[in-house]
Write an enzyme that holds these catalytic residues in place. Structure first.
Site, PDB file in Angstrom:
ATOM      1  N   LYS A 196      42.938  72.365  41.265  1.00  0.00           N
ATOM      2  CA  LYS A 196      41.729  71.662  40.824  1.00  0.00           C
ATOM      3  C   LYS A 196      40.641  72.693  40.577  1.00  0.00           C
ATOM      4  O   LYS A 196      40.250  73.440  41.476  1.00  0.00           O
ATOM      5  CB  LYS A 196      41.280  70.661  41.881  1.00  0.00           C
ATOM      6  N   ARG A 206      30.710  61.996  38.582  1.00  0.00           N
ATOM      7  CA  ARG A 206      29.686  62.099  39.639  1.00  0.00           C
ATOM      8  C   ARG A 206      28.558  61.101  39.378  1.00  0.00           C
ATOM      9  O   ARG A 206      27.947  60.611  40.327  1.00  0.00           O
ATOM     10  CB  ARG A 206      29.181  63.538  39.738  1.00  0.00           C
ATOM     11  N   LYS A 223      30.640  73.495  43.393  1.00  0.00           N
ATOM     12  CA  LYS A 223      31.798  73.438  44.298  1.00  0.00           C
ATOM     13  C   LYS A 223      32.681  74.674  44.155  1.00  0.00           C
ATOM     14  O   LYS A 223      33.872  74.640  44.449  1.00  0.00           O
ATOM     15  CB  LYS A 223      32.575  72.152  44.023  1.00  0.00           C
ATOM     16  N   GLU A 239      48.328  78.142  44.765  1.00  0.00           N
ATOM     17  CA  GLU A 239      47.806  76.915  45.391  1.00  0.00           C
ATOM     18  C   GLU A 239      48.869  75.815  45.378  1.00  0.00           C
ATOM     19  O   GLU A 239      49.060  75.101  46.363  1.00  0.00           O
ATOM     20  CB  GLU A 239      46.575  76.404  44.619  1.00  0.00           C
ATOM     21  N   LYS A 254      44.064  69.680  37.290  1.00  0.00           N
ATOM     22  CA  LYS A 254      42.865  68.943  36.901  1.00  0.00           C
ATOM     23  C   LYS A 254      41.772  69.937  36.556  1.00  0.00           C
ATOM     24  O   LYS A 254      41.588  70.898  37.310  1.00  0.00           O
ATOM     25  CB  LYS A 254      42.438  68.077  38.089  1.00  0.00           C
ATOM     26  N   SER A 280      36.791  62.613  33.628  1.00  0.00           N
ATOM     27  CA  SER A 280      35.712  61.804  33.060  1.00  0.00           C
ATOM     28  C   SER A 280      35.037  62.448  31.859  1.00  0.00           C
ATOM     29  O   SER A 280      34.710  61.773  30.879  1.00  0.00           O
ATOM     30  CB  SER A 280      34.682  61.516  34.153  1.00  0.00           C
ATOM     31  N   TYR A 319      41.434  57.562  32.177  1.00  0.00           N
ATOM     32  CA  TYR A 319      40.580  56.404  31.936  1.00  0.00           C
ATOM     33  C   TYR A 319      40.973  55.694  30.640  1.00  0.00           C
ATOM     34  O   TYR A 319      40.484  54.621  30.343  1.00  0.00           O
ATOM     35  CB  TYR A 319      39.109  56.845  31.887  1.00  0.00           C
TER      36      TYR A 319
HETATM   37  C1  PBG Z   1      35.961  64.267  44.231  1.00  0.00           C
HETATM   38  C2  PBG Z   1      36.590  64.058  42.919  1.00  0.00           C
HETATM   39  C3  PBG Z   1      36.061  64.434  41.687  1.00  0.00           C
HETATM   40  C4  PBG Z   1      36.915  63.942  40.711  1.00  0.00           C
HETATM   41  C5  PBG Z   1      37.970  63.297  41.362  1.00  0.00           C
HETATM   42  N1  PBG Z   1      37.760  63.389  42.736  1.00  0.00           N
HETATM   43  C6  PBG Z   1      34.788  65.128  41.355  1.00  0.00           C
HETATM   44  C7  PBG Z   1      34.488  66.409  41.949  1.00  0.00           C
HETATM   45  O1  PBG Z   1      35.356  67.136  42.434  1.00  0.00           O
HETATM   46  O2  PBG Z   1      33.304  66.738  41.964  1.00  0.00           O
HETATM   47  C8  PBG Z   1      36.671  64.082  39.235  1.00  0.00           C
HETATM   48  C9  PBG Z   1      37.324  63.081  38.355  1.00  0.00           C
HETATM   49  C10 PBG Z   1      36.749  62.976  36.993  1.00  0.00           C
HETATM   50  O3  PBG Z   1      35.844  63.722  36.567  1.00  0.00           O
HETATM   51  O4  PBG Z   1      37.218  62.089  36.268  1.00  0.00           O
HETATM   52  N2  PBG Z   1      36.595  64.979  45.184  1.00  0.00           N
END
Ligand code: PBG
Length: 328
Positions: A196, A206, A223, A239, A254, A280, A319
């Protein structure tokens, strides 16, 4: 050699193109992310995610029945909790009667055979919007893993089939796996967000959960100390391999489109199913361009989904799942 070989013969009609098509998308490829809120009859559109909604439990119940009838067989649940319930340790995440726990029960009651996965991370419950506990200017690793393990057991107790840790703490898969074993949840699966990246494509998500990191003294407002650097490739393999060794049943890359090289590489290396999360921001970009008439929504959507599957995805979290299945 030309003229004996003419590749265009295999492209002359729809029929021959279908016959030789290498990649086909079906409804069962999808994992459908769903956003849940408190209330009754609530179906609110997320401003940066046109035609995508946060829903209350009664609406969720109708939604999952519809998904099931469309042939979609797996959902990934996220909850938006009230600010008043947030703290540094994500205490509300462990509430046996919390929104996530009730959402799992609602879905399982409505559609017992639908596969339910739950997001496991602190950010929707954290007053700081971080995926872990904040202390002394850092995000604590091991203490966070303990909370994630408790959270996973709580979700499994509520009836979740899979937990999906999305936090990127080190060692969390092992901590979660051991906790599930200890509590008798041998059959609860783990889908690990193993590669990720710290991506700017998560912005609309968010917004949806009101979970963006906030400014805190000495702690970066991003993050990057736990999610991966977009520039790295070998690290994604490392990982992923570690998560498999720790007990992950499914691994994930992701975001999706910008990381399909990573997807292919991981697919070539590992023997567990590979999931890809088309996030998203990827959804928002296409919706925005299509609203302006700049792109053909359905054609671009299908091209992107095919690309994700062709790259090696066994599972696509998207989505667009409903939109895509309607076209099949
Ligand atoms: C949170 C999480 C996130 C997403 C899935 N789980 C956001 C982040 O890590 O800040 C993102 C999914 C998306 O953008 O569709 N742990």
């Amino acid at each position: 050699m030309y003229p004996l070989l003419r590749n265009r013969r295999l492209r002359t009609s729809d029929a021959i193109r279908h016959l030789v098509r290498e990649t086909v998308i079906t409804p069962s490829d999808f994992l459908v992310p769903l956003f849940v809120v408190e209330g009754k009859g609530v179906k609110e559109e997320i401003p940066s995610m046109p035609n995508y909604y946060r829903m209350s439990l009664d609406v969720l119940e109708k939604e999952v029945k519809e998904l099931w009838h469309m042939g979609l067989c797996a959902v990934l649940l996220f909850v938006k909790v009230d600010d008043s319930l947030k703290d540094n340790k994500g205490t509300e995440a462990l509430n046996p009667d919390g929104l996530m726990q009730r959402a799992v029960k609602t879905v399982k009651n409505a559609c017992p055979e639908l596969l339910v996965m739950t997001d496991v991370a602190l950010d929707p419950f954290s007053s700081y919007g971080h995926d872990g506990i904040v202390a002394d200017g850092t995000i604590l690793n091991d203490d966070t893993c303990e909370v994630l393990a408790e959270m996973s057991v709580s979700h499994a107790t509520a009836g979740a089939d899979f937990v999906a840790p999305s936090d990127m703490m080190d060692g969390r898969i092992l901590t979660i796996r051991e906790a599930l074993e200890e509590e008798g949840f041998q059959n609860t699966g783990i889908m690990s967000y193993s590669a990720k990246y710290a991506s700017a494509f998560y912005g609309p998500f968010r917004d949806a959960l009101d979970s963006a990191p906030v400014a805190i003294k000495n702690v970066p407002k991003d993050k990057k100390t736990y999610q991966m650097d977009a520039a790295n490739r070998f690290e994604a393999l490392k990982e992923t391999q570690q998560d498999i060794d720790e007990g992950a049943d499914i691994v994930m890359v992701k975001p999706g489109l910008c990381y399909l090289d990573i997807v292919r590489e991981i697919k070539n290396e590992v023997e567990v199913p590979v999931a890809v999360y088309q996030v998203s921001g990827e959804y928002a970009m296409l919706k925005a361009a299509a609203q302006r008439g700049w792109l053909d929504h359905d054609a671009v959507m299908m091209e992107q989904l095919i690309a994700i599957k062709r790259a090696g995805a066994n599972i696509i979290a998207s989505y667009f799942a409903k939109d895509a299945v309607k076209l099949m």
